[in-house]
Each structure stands twice: as structure tokens, then as C-alpha cells.
Design an enzyme around this catalytic site. Structure first.
Site, PDB file in Angstrom:
ATOM      1  N   GLY A 393       0.938  -1.171  -0.061  1.00 56.27           N
ATOM      2  CA  GLY A 393       0.067   0.082   0.031  1.00 56.27           C
ATOM      3  C   GLY A 393       0.838   1.294   0.049  1.00 56.27           C
ATOM      4  O   GLY A 393       2.068   1.296   0.290  1.00 56.27           O
ATOM      5  N   THR A 399       5.376   4.105   2.075  1.00 59.58           N
ATOM      6  CA  THR A 399       4.960   2.921   1.149  1.00 59.58           C
ATOM      7  C   THR A 399       4.991   1.903   2.219  1.00 59.58           C
ATOM      8  O   THR A 399       6.334   1.737   2.847  1.00 59.58           O
ATOM      9  CB  THR A 399       6.062   3.117   0.150  1.00 59.58           C
ATOM     10  N   ASP A 512      -5.482   9.617  14.587  1.00 61.35           N
ATOM     11  CA  ASP A 512      -5.999   9.352  13.233  1.00 61.35           C
ATOM     12  C   ASP A 512      -6.828   8.029  12.999  1.00 61.35           C
ATOM     13  O   ASP A 512      -6.332   7.410  12.380  1.00 61.35           O
ATOM     14  CB  ASP A 512      -4.685   9.395  12.528  1.00 61.35           C
TER      15      ASP A 512
END
Ligand SMILES: *[C@@H]1O[C@H](CO)[C@@H](O)[C@H](O)[C@H]1NC(C)=O
Ligand SMILES: *[C@@H]1O[C@H](CO)[C@@H](O)[C@H](O)[C@H]1NC(C)=O
Ligand SMILES: *[C@@H]1O[C@H](CO)[C@@H](O)[C@H](O)[C@H]1NC(C)=O
Ligand SMILES: *[C@@H]1O[C@H](CO)[C@@H](O)[C@H](O)[C@H]1NC(C)=O
Ligand SMILES: *[C@@H]1O[C@H](CO)[C@@H](O)[C@H](O)[C@H]1NC(C)=O
Ligand SMILES: *[C@@H]1O[C@H](CO)[C@@H](O)[C@H](O)[C@H]1NC(C)=O
Ligand SMILES: *[C@@H]1O[C@H](CO)[C@@H](O)[C@H](O)[C@H]1NC(C)=O
Ligand SMILES: *[C@@H]1O[C@H](CO)[C@@H](O)[C@H](O)[C@H]1NC(C)=O
Ligand SMILES: *[C@@H]1O[C@H](CO)[C@@H](O)[C@H](O)[C@H]1NC(C)=O
Ligand SMILES: *[C@@H]1O[C@H](CO)[C@@H](O)[C@H](O)[C@H]1NC(C)=O
Ligand SMILES: *[C@@H]1O[C@H](CO)[C@@H](O)[C@H](O)[C@H]1NC(C)=O
Length: 724
Positions: A393, A399, A512
Site C-alpha cells: 500500500g 510505502t 488518526d
């Protein structure tokens, strides 16, 4: 012995000699013009050159950056906007003297419509138009390039640099008949030719029609004719083909001077076509030179054009070859030594920062939990040298690669893309936080590698994708059952509650929390991930005061109170978790322009439905049945309290966790046991300790009747109607 020493001395001598050659050679070289230079495998013929001295004019100077492998040839362009000077490199991949062409690279511009006003032509955030050097020799070739757009239902337009004027457009409509499994199966690309003489352009896109299950992406770029083939692969929302780092070749035309052949030929001191048997060829906006027919070579140097005969010049002496080979060896050795030095420096720097952070808080934790520092060689082996096929992903900043360690463990390795101090801090932060969390619903950090400039993080591999993918991408409506959803919610709540109050006397705010940060393993067990943005504060402060920070998070999940005050509290995570509950119930994305009623924000959409008592209108129909109805109602009300505008009115994560667990518990009870009060407490206890070992720490908060009464109290405080 003697012999060895002798050998050493000879070797030393050779090395010194070679070094000397290394210093002298470049000076004796570079007899320009006419000396064709090389960057990687790209030859740079005069009038181009790598320095003003070697190029015919400063407009034709290119630069070769050897820090890349292979080296990168490019020229600079800049653009001034609102007093700011943006400079960027345009990479060159081939130069043709005969045709007056230059092949360069352009990036794909990715438009993600969920972030923009639906129906309008908009450039993506932060996107800057493309410009060639203003007075430079280049134009974008009309004959060789096409405007290309990929993405069903999107219209692309090529504009001026203010985006105010559409120059050309192309569009590909697709009907929803082409929709299979959440994305358009059949191809949707369009190509159109561009205007002549173009030196700069902007790109815009517009979504022509929408379905809620369509990944709202359009990918637009200029590309050389015949260098792009449309492929249904590009329409797949879960493929990373054609991302913003994909580059396509496109073609520029260049001129050697911006005057006409007639005028130029009058002054032989400045005329560029100096070879015998060369001709001047007018091309907008100036001229180039070419060898006359029957001749070949470089018309810009004297005697450059030669009758077409067999190639000369295999006469390169064997001796020169040997010298070159030796030079290569010395260079390699020198490079290897440098690399080693860099690795050590990175290690010291990263390690130093980490240690500093660890020591500043407490001594416990990191090393005694099996946390490992991996050597870079191991990581490179595990990821096959960061092979692109191993990419799992791509986040905005990092990355993630899949890797196989030498002990056969499958791991996920996170590598930051950007290398700035803030980024490194976030990585260190994540190492620090994750290294001291051990919870079955938090992704496990196995170790890190500190030898690269940005530390690499090594996690356990979680094979089953993210919750966001299960809810919004792979299949719509999602096939997740209500039981799975409830369990995932409860596990996530457990992990967050654990973070908020349970780790070695510090409190961690995730900051988050979103469905794309909840990973699912092969049993669909939730694992909370991505602690790059997280903040830790001492426990005694967390209960009351917040932490003043710049609001950070993801739109759609961001606590409005935190956003407006910058005051971070544990209730911000609770808000984000409320959005997740709403997503689990409705299957809707947190921000979507295509919702019935035009409510882009899921919170607004969801809360107004609960206010009007019509929650079942928006809940995914296939999860509703007589068994789940009451639970769904209860979770909906829990979500609503989590989504209160005022942080104080929201429950704590612990309360949310308890409420969800009791729902799960009552389900088990219904299914497996007749109502029996003595068994009940045992069952709860078992459930609690099996799933949540950390709860044993909270025993002292419990009253004499045990968990159950606490649960009831929590239920009432978060104003949930318990279904019994
Ligand atoms: C240079 O090498 C790359 C990769 O080896 C190749 O794709 C490219 O076509 C070559 N360019 C030229 C001008 O030969
Ligand atoms: C080469 O590229 C690197 C990385 O982008 C950059 O830091 C460096 O300044 C470049 N060197 C030259 C000579 O342009
Ligand atoms: C912007 O930067 C480029 C490259 O450094 C330079 O050539 C140009 O003069 C600058 N323009 C302005 C307005 O500062
Ligand atoms: C580069 O350009 C030359 C001259 O036009 C051409 O012969 C050659 O095939 C090109 N190489 C690549 C890799 O495109
Ligand atoms: C230059 O000459 C070559 C060989 O004669 C020819 O193929 C090419 O098309 C000419 N270039 C231009 C721009 O006319
Ligand atoms: C598009 O935007 C949405 C919402 O911000 C985000 O979840 C998604 O990952 C984005 N897609 C791409 C390919 O960037
Ligand atoms: C999409 O479906 C429509 C209707 O079935 C069909 O006419 C059209 O050709 C399809 N489009 C593509 C690109 O296959
Ligand atoms: C997208 O991902 C899902 C889940 O891994 C997979 O089943 C599907 O085949 C993928 N789509 C394509 C076109 O590869
Ligand atoms: C972009 O797509 C290419 C394939 O076209 C892939 O090789 C590359 O890894 C992708 N990069 C990112 C950042 O996703
Ligand atoms: C371009 O041509 C003009 C007129 O022939 C001449 O004055 C000028 O010096 C030339 N410029 C370059 C960079 O060769
Ligand atoms: C090539 O140039 C030479 C010297 O200027 C001249 O004698 C000869 O005729 C030219 N050849 C052609 C085919 O123009």
C-alpha cells in the site's frame, strides 16, 4: 610474508596512480564543442551540453544528476505565482538531432473527486500547472502528443495556467451497466490532440455522473502517441497503476535559435549550421539544422556531416579498456566505503533520537519485549530490494512492503517517502508508542531498521486489508455481517481505551482513527495501526487538560472541537470512533458527495436520521433482522453520543468499549445459555479477561457486585437503552 607486503605496496601504488588519473582525466577531456557527452545511457549531442561552456547557448544546458541510478538528465523550469518562485526539473530521456525533438517525462495528475465539489472542474489540491522555461527553446509537440484521461465518467480539460480557459477537452462516459463489483469493468479512457505551440498548461477534471459505489478517480496526463494503451486494470480502485508518481514519455520540439533561416544564414559567425553539407530547416519558432541528404552526423560542428559509410572507431586501444576497468573497480570500492559511512551516520542519528526519546520518558519496555533492530541487509533481502511487486500500500507519506524474514516470518515493512526531520520524528514517535503497546487489537511492531536515513518499521503482517476496503471498496454493499461489525467495533474500542489510559502511566491519543487505519487479520480480528500522528502525554494530565497542538487528522473524522480549538483530548478519538460506528451501520463513507439528501458529511447525515428516529432508513438493509434490530438501535445511539459536538458530552473510550462488550455479551448469552444469573457473571468475567487482559488493572474501580453493575452504570451514563 614478504610477497604479501610487496603486493600491498604495488596495490597502493596502483591506487595512487589511478587516483591521479581520475583527477587528470576529466580536465583533459571536455574539448567542446563537438564532444558528445553521456548521462547514463543517454547521449547528449552538441548543441546540447552539460555546462554553459559545452552547450551552444545557455538555453540548451542540461544537467546530469549522478546521485540517481541510472543518472538523471534534466533541465530546470520555473514559474512565478503570487511572488513565489516554483522551480522543478523536467527529466529528459532521449534527444534527436535529426528531428529536432526531445523526449521528456510528464507525471500523471490524479484527481480524487471525493475531496472536491462534485460537478465542477477543479484542479487537485497542491497541483501546479506545467510550464516550460519562458524564453527557452522548447515547445510541446502537437504532432507527437495526446491529452489522455483515464477514469469512467470523467471529463478532462487542458487549460491555460490560470485554469481559466479550456483549450481542449475529452470525456468518456460510462453507464452504470458497466459497473461490476464496485468499479467499472470495461475500459474508460479518452485521448485527444492538443493545440500547436503550447509551452505551458494546466489540467482540470469534472465528474460527469456519479454512483455511490464508484471510486471517484480520474487520471490525466499528456503522453507521446502510441505510448499509452488503455487497460481495464487502470479502472480498478484497488490497483496502484497510474498513480501520481507514474511518468509518461512526451515529446518536446526544440530550436537552436529563434530566428528564421534567412536571417540566421546572413551572419555566418552566429549561424548554427556550420558543417559542410548541412541545411537549415525552419521550424516554429526558429530553426534547426540537418545534414543534407546522403550525409549523416552532427550538422552543428564543423565537418559533422559525413557521407554515410561504415562506422569507424572500433580502434579504441586495449590499454584504455584496462585503465577503465581499473578505474571502475576503484570507484566501486570508494562508493562502498561511502555507503557504509552513510549507513553508520544514519544509524547513529536515528538511534540517537530514539534513545533520547525513550530515556526522556521511562526505562521500561522496548528491548525486553522482543523488539528487534534489524540490519538493512536483512530488510533488503526480505523485500527483494524493495521490489515494486512487494508494495502492499501507499499512504501519503509512506510505502508499505510485504517482506519475508530469514526466519520465515511474513512482515509488513513501512518506509517513509519523504525525508524531512518532521517525518523522521513521526517515525520515531511511532516506534516509541508502538514498542510499548502490547494489545491483541493493536498491530504489533516487531522492530525497526535504523541504517537508512528514515528508519524502517517492521510490523506483523495483517493479511486481510483494511476495514475501509471491506466497507467501501471491494464489494458494495459490504458482505461483513452484523456480528463481525459489532465485534470489530468492540475490539477497536478496546484498543483505543487501552491506549487512552493503560500504557506505563502515559496516555496515548491516536489522532488518526479511521477505517483505513483498522486492519483485519485472517479471522477478521481488528488491529489498529498507524501511530505516526499519535501523541503521548502523562496519565495524570490526560484526565483533565488537553494538549495544544495543530489539528491533524483526516477530514470526515476530525473532531470539530479539536479542529476549532487545537486542544487535543481523548474525546477527539471518541468522535472519530463515532464516525466509524456510523460507517459500520450505514456502509457510507465519512465524506461523500453522492449521498441522498446532499449531506456530504456522514456525521450530519447520521445524526439527523437518529434525531428523526428513522435510523433504519440509512442502516445497510442486509444487516437488519429481528435478532439485530435492538443492537443496531443501541449502537446507533452510542454513535450519536460519540458524535456530540462538545467533547464533554461524549463518553470515554472505556465507556464505549463497555457498552459494546455488553451488547456482544448479551448476544452470546441469548444464543448459548438460558438466562442464569450466576453463570452470567462468570461469562462476563471470562469474556473480559480473555479478550481484554489489561482490564485486570482496573479491578479496584469495580464495586463489590463485580463488572456487571459497572456496566449498567456506564450504559445509563451514555444514555443507551439496554435491550434487556
Ligand atoms: C536507457 O536505458 C533504459 C533502461 O535500461 C532504457 O529503457 C532506455 O530506452 C535507454 N535509453 C536510451 C536513449 O537508450
Ligand atoms: C541531485 O538530486 C538530488 C536528489 O533529488 C538533489 O538533492 C541534488 O541536489 C541533485 N544534484 C544536482 C547537482 O542537481
Ligand atoms: C526563479 O528561479 C529560477 C531558477 O532558479 C531563476 O532562473 C529565475 O530567475 C527565478 N525567478 C524569479 C522571479 O525569482
Ligand atoms: C532516441 O532517439 C534516437 C534518434 O531519434 C532514436 O534513434 C532512438 O531509437 C531513440 N531511443 C529510444 C530509446 O527511444
Ligand atoms: C534530417 O535528415 C534526415 C536524413 O536525411 C531525415 O530523415 C530527417 O527527416 C531530416 N529532418 C528534418 C527535420 O527534416
Ligand atoms: C481519495 O480520497 C479519499 C477520501 O479522502 C481517500 O480515502 C482515498 O484514499 C483517495 N484515493 C486515492 C487514490 O488517493
Ligand atoms: C458500457 O455499457 C453500455 C451499455 O451496456 C455499452 O453500450 C457500452 O459500450 C459500455 N462501455 C464500455 C466502455 O464498454
Ligand atoms: C481488489 O482487491 C480485492 C481484495 O484483495 C480482490 O479480491 C480483487 O480481485 C482486486 N481487484 C483486482 C482487479 O485485482
Ligand atoms: C505507481 O504505479 C506503478 C505501476 O504503474 C508502480 O510500479 C509503482 O510502484 C506505483 N507507485 C506508487 C507510489 O504507488
Ligand atoms: C541567434 O541568431 C541571431 C541572429 O542570427 C544571433 O544574433 C544570436 O546571437 C543567435 N543566438 C544564439 C544563442 O546563437
Ligand atoms: C558537400 O560539401 C562539399 C564541400 O562544401 C561540396 O563540394 C559537395 O558538393 C557537397 N555535397 C553535396 C551532395 O552537396
Amino acid at each position: 610474508m614478504r610477497r604479501n607486503e610487496m603486493m600491498k605496496i604495488i596495490l597502493r601504488f596502483c591506487e595512487a596512480l589511478l587516483l591521479l588519473l581520475l583527477v587528470i582525466l576529466p580536465r583533459t577531456k571536455a574539448v567542446c564543442p563537438g564532444d558528445e557527452t553521456i548521462c547514463g545511457n543517454i547521449s547528449i549531442p552538441y548543441p546540447f551540453g552539460l555546462s554553459p561552456k559545452c552547450a551552444r547557448s545557455k538555453d540548451l544546458v542540461l544537467s546530469c544528476n549522478q546521485t540517481f541510478n541510472p543518472p538523471k538528465l534534466s533541465f530546470k523550469s520555473s514559474r512565478t505565482k503570487n511572488g513565489k518562485n516554483y522551480t522543478y526539473d523536467i527529466e529528459v530521456i532521449n534527444i534527436s538531432l535529426e528531428q529536432g525533438l526531445l523526449q521528456a517525462k510528464t507525471p500523471v495528475v490524479v484527481f480524487n473527486f471525493s475531496e472536491f465539489t462534485f460537478g465542477n472542474y477543479t484542479p487537485p489540491l497542491g497541483y501546479r500547472p506545467f510550464t516550460l522555461p519562458i524564453h527557452g527553446p522548447y515547445t510541446i509537440s502537437q504532432r507527437h502528443n495526446l491529452l489522455t484521461a483515464v477514469g469512467c465518467g470523467a471529463a478532462a480539460s487542458l487549460t491555460n495556467t490560470d485554469f481559466s480557459e479550456n483549450l481542449v477537452m475529452c470525456a468518456q462516459k460510462c453507464s452504470s451497466a458497466n459497473l461490476t463489483n464496485g468499479y467499472y469493468k470495461d475500459i474508460g479512457c479518452c485521448q485527444t490532440s492538443i493545440p500547436p505551440g503550447l509551452r505551458s498548461y494546466g489540467l482540470k477534471a469534472r465528474l460527469l455522473h456519479s454512483t455511490s459505489s464508484f471510486s471517484h478517480l480520474a487520471k490525466i496526463f499528456l503522453v507521446e502517441k502510441d505510448k499509452f494503451t488503455c487497460d481495464s486494470l487502470y479502472m480498478d480502485p484497488n490497483s496502484s497503476h497510474l498513480n501520481h508518481s507514474t511518468m509518461f514519455p512526451f515529446v518536446l520540439e526544440w530550436v537552436v535559435n529563434k530566428t528564421t533561416c534567412d536571417i540566421a544564414a546572413r551572419d555566418l559567425t552566429t549561424f548554427a549550421c556550420i558543417s559542410k553539407n548541412s541545411t537549415c530547416i525552419p521550424t516554429e519558432p526558429g530553426y534547426i539544422c540537418n545534414c543534407s541528404s546522403g550525409y549523416q552526423g552532427n550538422p552543428y560542428i564543423s565537418n559533422g556531416c559525413q557521407v554515410v559509410v561504415v562506422l569507424a572507431g572500433v580502434g579504441a586501444s586495449f590499454g584504455l579498456l584496462v585503465v577503465l576497468a581499473l578505474l571502475f573497480l576503484v570507484h566501486r570500492k570508494w562508493k562502498a566505503r561511502n555507503l557504509k559511512k552513510t549507513k553508520r551516520r544514519n544509524y547513529q542519528c536515528n538511534h540517537g533520537m530514539l534513545l533520547e526519546k525513550l530515556i526522556s520518558l521511562d526505562e521500561g519496555g522496548v528491548c525486553d519485549q522482543g523488539f528487534m533492530v534489524f540490519p538493512l541487509t536483512e530488510i533488503e533481502k526480505a523485500t527483494n530490494n524493495f521490489d515494486a511487486t512487494r508494495i502492499l500500500g501507499n499512504g501519503g507519506h509512506a510505502t508499505v512492503y510485504k517482506g519475508l524474514l530469514s526466519d520465515k516470518r511474513v512482515v509488513a515493512i513501512k518506509k517513509s517517502k519523504l525525508i524531512n526531520p518532521q517525518e523522521i520524528k513521526e517515525f520515531i514517535n511511532e516506534v516509541f508508542i508502538l514498542s510499548r503497546i502490547r494489545h491483541r487489537n493493536v498491530v504489533k511492531l516487531l522492530g525497526c531498521c535504523l541504517e537508512t536515513e528514515v528508519p524502517l518499521l517492521v510490523y506483523e503482517f495483517i493479511p486481510n486489508g483494511t476495514l475501509a476496503e471491506h466497507l467501501h471498496m471491494w464489494q458494495r454493499p459490504s458482505s461483513l455481517s452484523w456480528d463481525d461489525r459489532l465485534r470489530i467495533a468492540s475490539e477497536t474500542a478496546g484498543a483505543l481505551a487501552h491506549l487512552h489510559c493503560d500504557i506505563a502511566s502515559i496516555s496515548v491519543f491516536h489522532r488518526d482513527v479511521k477505517t483505513s487505519n483498522i486492519l483485519l487479520d485472517s479471522n477478521f480480528t481488528a488491529k489498529v495501526s498507524d501511530f505516526g500522528a499519535s501523541r503521548s502525554i502523562p496519565l495524570h494530565e490526560s484526565a483533565t487538560a488537553g494538549l495544544a497542538t495543530v489539528a491533524q487528522g483526516t477530514f470526515g473524522y476530525l473532531d470539530p472541537e479539536y479542529y476549532s480549538t487545537g486542544q487535543l483530548t481523548q474525546k477527539s478519538d471518541v468522535y472519530s470512533f463515532g464516525v466509524i460506528l456510523a460507517e459500520l451501520l450505514t456502509g457510507e463513507k465519512p465524506i461523500s458527495q453522492s449521498r441522498p439528501g446532499g449531506q456530504a458529511n456522514l456525521r450530519t447525515y447520521f445524526v439527523s436520521a437518529t434525531k428523526e428516529n428513522c435510523i433504519f432508513k440509512i442502516v445497510e438493509p442486509h444487516i437488519v433482522n429481528n435478532n439485530t434490530r435492538k443492537d443496531i438501535e443501541a449502537v446507533a445511539m452510542l454513535a450519536e453520543t460519540c458524535l456530540k459536538m462538545k467533547g464533554d458530552e461524549r463518553p470515554t473510550m472505556k465507556e464505549v468499549e463497555m457498552a459494546l462488550m455488553s451488547l456482544r455479551w448479551s448476544k452470546k448469552q441469548q444464543h448459548q445459555h438460558p438466562w442464569n444469573s450466576s453463570e452470567k457473571n462468570e461469562e462476563i468475567e471470562q469474556l473480559f479477561y480473555q479478550d481484554y487482559p489489561q482490564l485486570s488493572r482496573f479491578n479496584d474501580h469495580y464495586d463489590s457486585t463485580g463488572n456487571y453493575s459497572l456496566e449498567m452504570q456506564l450504559m445509563s451514563s451514555s444514555s443507551i437503552e439496554y435491550p434487556h
